[in-house]
Design a protein around this motif. Structure first.
Motif, PDB file in Angstrom:
ATOM      1  N   GLU E  10      74.919  11.091  54.352  1.00  0.00           N
ATOM      2  CA  GLU E  10      74.332  11.073  56.349  1.00  0.00           C
ATOM      3  C   GLU E  10      74.349  12.342  56.580  1.00  0.00           C
ATOM      4  N   ILE E  11      73.984  13.433  57.152  1.00  0.00           N
ATOM      5  CA  ILE E  11      73.743  14.059  57.957  1.00  0.00           C
ATOM      6  C   ILE E  11      73.707  13.663  59.441  1.00  0.00           C
ATOM      7  N   LYS E  12      75.160  14.666  59.910  1.00  0.00           N
ATOM      8  CA  LYS E  12      75.019  13.688  61.614  1.00  0.00           C
ATOM      9  C   LYS E  12      75.412  15.547  62.363  1.00  0.00           C
ATOM     10  N   LEU E  14      74.211  18.263  62.688  1.00  0.00           N
ATOM     11  CA  LEU E  14      74.225  19.457  61.945  1.00  0.00           C
ATOM     12  C   LEU E  14      73.999  20.682  62.568  1.00  0.00           C
ATOM     13  N   SER E  28      70.101  15.090  62.552  1.00  0.00           N
ATOM     14  CA  SER E  28      70.969  13.955  62.118  1.00  0.00           C
ATOM     15  C   SER E  28      69.747  13.823  60.913  1.00  0.00           C
ATOM     16  N   LEU E  50      69.694  24.127  55.255  1.00  0.00           N
ATOM     17  CA  LEU E  50      69.796  22.932  55.595  1.00  0.00           C
ATOM     18  C   LEU E  50      70.175  22.671  54.115  1.00  0.00           C
ATOM     19  N   CYS E  53      73.693  23.226  52.998  1.00  0.00           N
ATOM     20  CA  CYS E  53      74.733  22.417  53.051  1.00  0.00           C
ATOM     21  C   CYS E  53      75.480  21.594  52.520  1.00  0.00           C
ATOM     22  N   LEU E  54      73.963  20.845  51.729  1.00  0.00           N
ATOM     23  CA  LEU E  54      74.734  19.396  51.518  1.00  0.00           C
ATOM     24  C   LEU E  54      75.656  19.738  50.089  1.00  0.00           C
ATOM     25  N   VAL E  70      78.944  16.321  57.268  1.00  0.00           N
ATOM     26  CA  VAL E  70      78.024  15.669  56.405  1.00  0.00           C
ATOM     27  C   VAL E  70      78.450  14.351  55.444  1.00  0.00           C
ATOM     28  N   ASN E  76      83.014  12.731  55.030  1.00  0.00           N
ATOM     29  CA  ASN E  76      82.947  13.788  55.898  1.00  0.00           C
ATOM     30  C   ASN E  76      83.102  15.182  54.681  1.00  0.00           C
TER      31      ASN E  76
END
Ligand SMILES: Nc1ncnc2c1ncn2[C@@H]1O[C@H](COP(=O)(O)OP(=O)(O)OP(=O)(O)O)[C@@H](O)[C@H]1O
Ligand SMILES: Nc1ncnc2c1ncn2[C@@H]1O[C@H](COP(=O)(O)OP(=O)(O)OP(=O)(O)O)[C@@H](O)[C@H]1O
Ligand SMILES: [Mg+2]
Ligand SMILES: [Mg+2]
Lengths: 283, 261, 301, 261, 261
Positions: E10-12, E14, E28, E50, E53-54, E70, E76
Motif C-alpha cells: 500500500e502506497i500512502k 508518497l 496513494s 514511483l 520507490c517500491l 509504502v 512501512n
C-alpha cells in the motif's frame, strides 16, 4: 536468512576496511607533507638559505643557484616541448586518420611514458652531453626532459584541442578558411586556456625530476647559470647529491630545507593547475 | 522547371556516402537564383547531408564520398582540383546551433574579410557595420562590438552568424535548420531577414517546420527515406505553393499534413 | 574527367599544397616520439654492446657477481643478476601491498565514500603523484629506515624499505586508473546487483571488480612500470649492496639504483655494463607496454 | 708556497681526477679564483685513474689522485704534489661494546666471513658493513691494507655491504645503525661514531706517520713537469697555510704535520 | 477498492524528491497481491521514480528524499532501520535495458542464491534450471549455460534477467518498461511469461505501450504532470478494463486514445 545477515556483516566490515584504506592514503600524504614542511620550513624560509650560494665543503651554504637552475630548466623544457607537442597534437587530432601511422605514434608515446626516467637520463647523457659535445648543461637537461614529458604534455594538449567544438571548425571552414587557417585562428586560440592548463602539470614533474638530469644537467654549481650551455644543478638533483655525498657538515639542514622548498614549489604548481583548470571548466 | 528564374546551382544525380553507408541517392535538383529553396523531410532523410554537399562541407568528414555533380555557375564543384576554399566563400552557411567564435562581435564579423586579406581598419569597420545592419543586428549591438559574441542571446547569436556570412559577400547562403534552437520571436526576426536578403542572395533552407517552409520559401523539395537503412531520395520538388496546396505525390501530402515524420 | 569522377566518386578532403606542408610539419612533430624511442633504444643498445660482446650474456645477465674494477675495468666482473632480482623482488612486493591498497582506495572513492570525501581522496592522490621522488626518498631514509631498524633489529636499509617507498610511488597510478575504470562501468550493473538484494560489498566483489578486471590489471601493470623505473627514492633506502638476496631485510640494489650508484666513475666495460642494465630496464618497460596492449585488445573483444 | 697576491695569476687551469680530492680541489678553485679574478680553474671528478690518464693525454693540467702512481703511470714526467695526509679509521656505532679489532678480525668482517658480532666479542647481532663506492681511493687503500688485496689476488668487501659515496655518509649510517661498522677518514671522526683500535693501535697522526698504524695515505695533485703560471699559483694556494688550516684540516691532516715517510 | 484481492503493498501519500526537485507528489495506491498492476503516463511523469520507490532503489541516488509510506505486508518500508537488503530480496526488479552481468548464464541466475549463502552445487543447479524454466528460457540455453549472458539476444537477455530475479523467490517483481528495448516477438514471449508468473508473484509494470498495459495488467494507474516542472500526480487508478473502456477522468481518456504523451 542467516546467510543474509552474514552478507550484511561482511558489508560493514568491508566498508570499514575501505574507509581505512581511503583515509590511509590521505593520511600518508598529509604525513609526508607536514613532516617535510615542518622539518624544512625554518631553513627554507630563511633568506640566507634560499638567497645564498652553496658551499662545496663548508657549512652554511645556500641554494640560490639551484632554485634558478630549476626555474631555468622548467622554462627551457617547456619552450622546447610545448611547440612540438602542440604541433603533434594538431596532427593527431586534426590531420591523422585512424590507422597504422597514428597507431604506431600512439604506441611510441605510450612506450615513452612508461620508460624509466633514468633511461632518459642515460640517453640524454650519451646523445646531448657526449655525442653533441654540449657537456652537462641546462640545454641537455631540457632536451632530455622535453622528450620525457612529451607524452603527458601531448595528451593534455590534444585533449584541449579536441574539446574545441566542431561547430567552430565548421563555421570557419564554411567562411572559406583553409584548414590551417582554421586551426591557427579559431582552434588554437580557443584551445589555448586548456593548453596552458595542460602545460602546468608537467611543470611540477620537471621540477621534481632528478634521475633524468643528474647526468645531463649537473649536480653542483656555485654560480647562477646564465647561458643554456652552462652547467646547472636543479634543486631535486642537488637534494639527492647533498644527501648522497654529505660533504658538508650541515647537509641535513640543506636537504631538509631544499626538500621543503621543492615541495612548496610543486604544491604551488599543483594548486595553480587546479585553479586554472577549474576556471577553464567554468567557461 | 521554372522558366522565369535562372538556376544558380544544378544538382545532378548526386549520391553521397558516409564510408559504406549511402545517405542520399541520385538527387537532381535546381537551385534558382535569388530565390529561397526549402528542403523538407523527416529526420534522417538526408537534408543536412544534401545541403552540406552544396559547399563541400562534407569534405571535413572522414570517409565521405560523392557521386554525381553539383554545378555552380556552369562549373561542377566536384571536379578534382576545384577551388574549394573559394567555393565556400561564394557559398556561405548558417548552422542549426548558432556557432559564433569565442571572440568579440566585431571579430566574428571581421573574421571572413580578414581571411580575404583585408587589414585596413576603416574598411573592416565599414564591412562589419554594413553586415550587421543587413543582418538586422546593428542597433542591438553597436554599443558593445567588443563584447564576446557568445554573450548574446540565441537569436542574436544566429543573426550574428548570418552577419558573419554576409560579410564575405557570398552568392549563395545555405541555412541548416537555422531556427530550431531559438525562440519564436527570434525566429520571426530571422524569417523577415531572409525575405529581405532575397534581393541579394540565393538561399537554401533546411527546416523541420512546415509552416516555416511555407512562409519563407519559393521552392520546396521533399526528401524521404522509404525503408529504414535505404538512402534518402527526392520525392517531389516544385513551387512551394503547389507543394503545400496540391502535392502530386501522396507521400508528400501525408508528410506535410503531419501524418508521419 | 567528370564521368570518371562520377564513376569512382571523388575523394573528398584533399589538402592543398600549403596545407600539405603544414601537415608534414605537424607530422614531423608527432613522429618525434617515434624517433625518440628509436634513438633511445639505439643509443642504449650501442653503449651496452661492448659489455655484451666482451662478457657474454651469461656473465652479464645471469651472474650475480658484480665486482667492478675502476682503474682497470677489464679486470672486473659485471654480473647484474642480483640487481635484476632486486628490481623484480621490490617491484613485486610493492605490488603485493600497493595493488590491494590502490584498488581498495579506488573502490572507496567509487563506492563507499560520500562525494565530498571521495573528492578529497582523489585530490590527495593526485597530489601524492606530484611529490618528487627525492622527497619521498628522503622521507623514507630519515623516517622509514630507522623505523624498520627499530622494529626488526636489522639495519633498516633493504628491500622492505625500498618496497614500501615504491608503494608510495605506485599508489597514485594504481588508484587513479582503477577509479577511472570503475567509474566507466555501466551503472546498470550496479543497479542490477543492488536490486537483487546484494550489499555494496557483494556488488563490489562479485560484479564490479570482475567486470573491471582488465582495467584493474592494466592499472597495476602501469603501477609496476612506475615501480620498476623509480630510481632516486629506492637508491636512498635499499642499502646499495651487491648481493643476491631474497630476504626483505637484506640490502641489495635495483637496476636503477645501481646505475646511479656506479655511473659517476665508470669507464670502459664497467660503464657499458651499466648501460646494459638500462637496456634491461628498457626491455622490461616494453614488455609491460605490450602486455597492456594485449590486455586492452582482449577487453575490446 | 707564498700566498698569492690579488690578481697575480691569469689563464685557465683544468683539473680532474679523484673524487676524494674533488671537494678540496673545488673549494681551492673557488677561493683561488676569488683572489685572481682573471684566472679560471675548472675542476671535474672522474676518479684517480681518469685524472692521471687525462693529465698524460694533456687534456688537463692537474690530475688529482688519492693514491700513488702505478707502475705504468710513472713515466718520470709527472711531478707529485702531496697536498694532504689521510688516515683511515675503523668506526662502529657508539652503542657497540666492541673496542678493538685485529687485522684478521677486520678482514674477516669486511669480507663477510664473520657476519655476527658475537664472533668478535660483541652482542649476538648481524654485522652491517658500510664501505665506500667502487671508485673511492679510500676503499682502494682499505682493500689493500686491511683486506690484503693485491693485483693478483683481489679481495673485495662483502656484497652485502652498503656502498656509500662519501665519508660523510659512512659516518651517518654507522652513527645511526646499531650493528654497523665502516671506515672513514680521520678528519671525519666525531662523537657520532666510535673509533676502534686496529691491531691494537689507535689511529693517530704520530703512529700513522711512522707506519705503526698502517692504513694511511697521501692525497696528491700531479702535474706534467714543474708547474708554471696559474697552475703553480693554484697548487701553491692549495699548499698555502690558510687553505691547509681552514679547509684541509677539516677532514684530513695538514701536509705540514706529517713529517716522516 | 477491490474486495476480492488482498493488497500486497500500500502506497500512502508518497512524495519523492531529487534534491530540491519534487518528482512525484502525494501518491496513494494499492498493489493487489498476485495481480499485475500497470503504471502508465507520459514521459517524465514519474513512473520510474514511483516504481523504484517500491524496493527503495532510489536510495542509491544522491540527495533523494521520500515522504509518506509504502507498506509491504503491514510494515512501512521507510521506517528507519528497515532491512533494505532483505526488502530488495523480497521485491525484485527488471529494468528497461536488459542488464545481465558479464558472467555466464549460469552465474547470472545463481547470483542471487549465492548472495543468500547457497553454496551447494546441486541445489544451485536445481535453482538455476527451475528459474530458467519459469522464465521460459531453459530450452534455448540449457546447452550453453557456461556462455556469457551478454552474448544472448536482447529478448533472451531480458528473460535471463527475469530468471535471475525469480531465482531469489521474491514476492513482488517490478518491471520498468521491460520490453521497450526488445523486438515484438520477444515482447510477446515476455507478456506470456508475465501472465504465467501471476500465479506466484505480485507484479508491477511500467509501460509506454498502451496495448501492452491493456493486455497484461489487471489494474492500471495513470500518472501525469499537469504543468511542466510540477511533480507527477496520480490521476486515476482502477481496474484495467474500466480504465481503458470507461475512464472517469477526461485526461486519462485523452492519453489512452493517443491524443498526447
Ligand atoms: N557523419 C556521419 N557519418 C555517418 N553517417 C551519417 C553522418 N551524418 C549523418 N549520417 C547519416 O546519414 C543519414 C542522413 O543524415 P542527415 O543528418 O543528413 O539527416 P537530416 O535529414 O538532416 O536529419 P535531421 O532532420 O535529424 O537533421 C542519417 O541516416 C544519418 O544517420
Ligand atoms: N536521478 C535524478 N535526478 C534528478 N531528477 C530526476 C532523476 N531521475 C528522474 N528525474 C526527474 O524526475 C522526473 C520523473 O522522472 P522518471 O524517470 O520517473 O519519469 P518516467 O515517467 O519514468 O519517464 P520515462 O517514461 O521517460 O521513463 C523527471 O522530471 C526527471 O527528469
Ligand atoms: Mg539535419
Ligand atoms: Mg522511466
Amino acid at each position: 536468512m542467516s546467510a543474509g545477515k552474514d552478507g550484511r556483516r561482511s558489508d560493514r566490515i568491508a566498508a570499514g576496511v575501505f574507509w581505512v584504506l581511503g583515509m590511509a592514503t590521505v593520511a600518508l600524504l598529509l604525513f609526508i607533507i607536514v613532516e617535510i614542511l615542518a622539518r624544512g620550513l625554518l631553513t627554507a624560509l630563511n633568506p640566507k638559505f634560499f638567497l645564498g650560494k652553496p658551499e662545496a665543503m663548508k657549512a652554511g651554504g645556500g641554494i640560490l643557484p639551484m632554485i634558478v637552475s630549476t626555474l631555468y630548466l622548467v622554462v627551457l623544457t617547456i619552450a622546447i616541448s610545448l611547440p612540438i607537442s602542440i604541433g603533434a597534437a594538431i596532427y593527431m587530432s586534426e590531420f591523422a586518420r585512424r590507422g597504422r601511422v597514428s597507431g604506431s605514434i600512439r604506441f611510441c608515446l605510450d612506450s615513452l611514458s612508461t620508460l624509466p626516467s633514468i633511461v632518459f637520463g642515460l640517453f640524454g647523457m650519451t646523445l646531448f652531453v657526449i655525442y653533441f659535445r654540449w657537456g652537462m648543461c641546462l640545454l641537455a637537461g631540457a632536451c632530455t626532459l622535453a622528450i620525457l614529458n612529451l607524452p603527458i604534455l601531448l595528451r593534455g594538449t590534444e585533449e584541449a584541442i579536441r574539446l574545441v567544438p566542431n561547430t567552430y571548425r565548421e563555421a570557419s571552414m564554411s567562411l572559406g578558411a583553409s584548414k590551417w587557417t582554421t586551426i591557427r585562428k579559431v582552434v588554437l586560440p580557443t584551445a589555448m586556456p586548456g593548453i596552458m592548463t595542460a602545460t602546468i602539470l608537467p611543470i611540477g614533474r620537471i621540477m621534481g625530476e632528478s634521475a633524468a638530469i643528474i647526468y645531463t644537467t649537473g649536480l653542483f654549481v656555485r654560480n647562477i647559470p646564465l647561458n643554456p650551455l652552462d652547467t646547472a644543478a636543479p634543486l631535486a638533483g642537488y637534494i639527492w647529491y647533498a644527501q648522497s655525498e654529505a660533504l658538508v657538515n650541515d647537509y641535513r639542514r640543506i636537504v631538509d630545507g631544499g626538500a621543503a622548498l621543492l615541495l612548496i614549489m610543486v604544491l604551488a604548481v599543483y594548486f595553480l593547475a587546479r585553479y586554472l583548470g577549474k576556471r577553464y571548466q567554468q567557461k | 522547371m521554372n522558366d522565369l528564374t535562372e538556376n544558380k546551382m544544378e544538382i545532378k544525380n548526386l549520391s553521397m556516402f558516409y564510408g559504406d553507408f549511402k545517405a542520399i541517392e541520385d538527387i537532381s535538383l535546381d537551385i534558382p537564383s535569388q530565390r529561397i529553396t526549402a528542403l523538407i523531410g523527416p529526420s534522417g532523410c538526408g537534408k543536412s547531408t544534401l545541403v552540406r554537399c552544396l559547399n563541400r562541407m562534407n569534405d571535413l568528414i572522414q570517409g565521405c564520398r560523392v557521386e554525381g555533380e553539383v554545378i555552380l555557375d556552369a562549373e561542377n564543384m566536384y571536379t578534382p582540383g576545384y577551388d574549394v576554399i573559394g567555393l565556400r566563400r561564394r557559398v556561405g552557411m548558417v548552422f542549426q546551433r548558432p556557432n559564433p567564435f569565442p571572440k568579440s562581435i566585431y571579430e566574428n564579423v571581421a573574421y571572413g574579410p580578414r581571411l580575404l586579406g583585408i587589414k585596413d581598419k576603416q574598411r573592416l569597420d565599414g564591412i562589419v557595420e554594413d553586415s550587421l545592419k543587413k543582418a538586422a543586428l546593428w542597433d542591438e549591438v553597436k554599443a558593445n562590438l567588443q563584447e564576446s559574441g557568445q554573450n548574446l542571446s540565441g537569436g542574436q547569436q544566429q543573426r550574428l552568424c548570418i552577419a558573419r556570412v554576409i560579410a564575405v559577400e557570398p552568392e549563395v547562403i545555405l541555412f541548416d535548420e537555422p531556427c530550431s534552437a531559438i525562440d519564436p520571436v527570434a525566429t520571426q526576426l530571422i524569417e523577415d531577414l531572409m525575405a529581405d536578403l532575397k534581393k541579394n542572395f540565393t538561399m537554401v533552407i533546411v527546416t523541420h517546420n512546415m509552416q516555416q517552409a511555407a512562409r519563407v520559401s519559393d521552392f520546396t523539395a521533399f526528401l524521404l527515406v522509404q525503408v529504414q537503412g535505404d538512402p534518402g531520395r527526392l520525392v517531389e520538388y516544385g513551387d512551394t505553393n503547389t507543394i503545400f496546396t496540391n502535392p502530386s505525390d501522396e507521400r508528400t501530402e501525408r508528410y506535410i499534413t503531419g501524418r508521419f515524420g | 574527367m567528370s564521368a570518371q569522377a562520377r564513376q569512382a566518386g571523388i575523394r573528398l578532403g584533399a589538402l592543398n599544397a600549403r596545407e600539405r606542408n603544414v601537415k608534414y610539419l605537424m607530422f614531423a612533430c608527432a613522429s618525434l616520439s617515434v624517433l625518440a624511442i628509436m634513438l633511445i633504444f639505439l643509443f642504449i643498445l650501442r653503449e651496452s654492446l661492448p659489455a655484451i660482446r666482451q662478457l657474454g650474456v651469461r656473465n652479464l645477465f645471469l651472474s650475480a657477481d658484480w665486482s667492478p674494477n675502476v682503474s682497470n675495468p677489464e679486470a672486473g666482473s659485471y654480473g647484474m643478476l642480483a640487481f635484476i632480482n632486486g628490481t623484480i623482488m621490490t617491484t613485486l612486493s610493492a605490488m603485493l601491498i600497493g595493488a590491494p591498497l590502490g584498488i581498495g582506495a579506488a573502490v572507496f572513492i567509487d563506492q563507499f565514500a560520500p562525494p565530498s570525501i571521495a573528492q578529497v581522496v582523489r585530490r590527495g592522490i593526485e597530489l601524492l603523484a606530484g611529490i618528487p621522488s627525492v622527497i619521498i626518498g628522503w622521507f623514507g631514509l630519515t623516517l622509514l629506515v630507522p623505523f624498520i631498524a627499530r622494529l626488526t633489529g636489522s639495519s633498516g636499509y633493504g628491500m622492505l624499505a625500498a618496497s614500501l617507498v615504491l608503494v608510495v610511488m605506485a599508489l597514485p597510478t594504481i588508484t587513479t586508473l582503477s577509479a577511472e575504470t570503475l567509474r566507466s562501468l555501466p551503472p546498470e550493473l550496479q543497479e542490477a546487483s543492488v536490486a537483487m538484494g546484494a550489499t555494496r560489498w557483494q556488488t563490489v566483489y562479485r560484479v564490479l571488480i570482475p567486470a573491471a578486471r582488465e582495467g584493474l590489471l592494466i592499472a597495476v601493470i602501469l603501477g609496476m612500470g612506475r615501480a620498476i623505473g623509480e630510481t632516486m627514492a629506492v637508491q636512498m633506502v635499499i642499502g646499495n649492496a651487491r648481493q643476491l638476496t631474497f630476504s626483505p631485510l637484506q640490502r641489495t640494489s635495483t637496476l636503477t639504483s645501481r646505475i646511479i650508484t656506479d655511473m659517476g666513475e665508470a669507464t670502459g666495460v664497467f660503464r657499458s655494463a651499466l648501460f646494459a642494465q638500462a637496456l634491461v630496464l628498457l626491455i622490461l618497460a616494453m614488455v609491460l607496454i605490450v602486455s597492456i596492449r594485449l590486455i586492452s585488445r582482449e577487453r575490446k573483444h | 708556497g707564498a700566498p698569492a697576491r690579488k690578481g697575480r695569476y691569469s689563464g685557465t687551469v683544468k683539473v680532474s681526477g679523484s673524487t676524494t680530492v674533488l671537494p678540496l680541489s673545488q673549494e681551492a678553485a673557488t677561493e683561488f679564483m676569488a683572489l685572481n679574478p682573471r684566472a679560471n680553474v675548472e675542476v671535474q671528478g672522474g676518479g684517480s685513474s681518469v685524472g692521471v690518464a687525462q693529465l698524460m693525454q694533456k687534456v688537463v693540467d692537474v690530475g688529482n689522485s688519492s693514491r700513488e702512481l702505478k707502475g705504468d703511470e710513472n713515466n718520470g714526467t709527472l711531478v707529485d704534489h702531496r697536498i694532504a695526509f689521510d688516515i683511515i679509521v675503523i668506526v662502529v656505532n657508539p652503542s657497540n661494546p666492541v673496542d678493538e679489532l685485529s687485522h684478521e678480525q677486520v678482514k674477516a668482517i669486511f669480507t663477510g666471513k664473520v657476519d655476527n658480532w658475537k664472533k668478535v666479542g660483541g652482542p649476538d647481532k648481524e654485522v652491517v658493513c658500510v664501505v665506500r663506492d667502487q671508485a673511492s681511493g679510500t676503499r682502494e687503500v682499505f682493500d689493500e691494507k686491511a683486506l690484503d688485496s693485491t693485483k693478483e689476488h683481489p679481495m673485495e668487501s662483502t656484497p652485502s655491504a652498503i656502498e656509500c659515496a662519501s665519508n660523510g655518509v659512512v659516518r651517518e649510517i654507522v652513527g645511526t645503525t646499531r650493528n654497523a661498522i665502516g671506515y672513514i677518514s680521520f678528519g671525519y671522526v666525531n662523537n657520532k661514531v666510535k673509533a676502534v683500535t686496529y691491531g691494537g693501535v689507535e689511529a693517530s697522526v704520530a703512529d700513522a706517520s711512522t707506519g705503526r698504524y698502517p692504513m694511511a695515505r697521501y692525497l696528491h695533485m700531479f702535474t706534467r713537469g714543474e708547474p708554471e703560471g696559474a697552475v703553480k699559483g693554484y697548487i701553491d694556494f692549495v699548499l698555502s697555510d690558510p687553505f691547509q688550516t681552514e679547509i684541509v684540516s677539516q677532514e684530513y691532516i695538514k701536509i705540514k704535520d706529517v713529517t716522516v715517510k
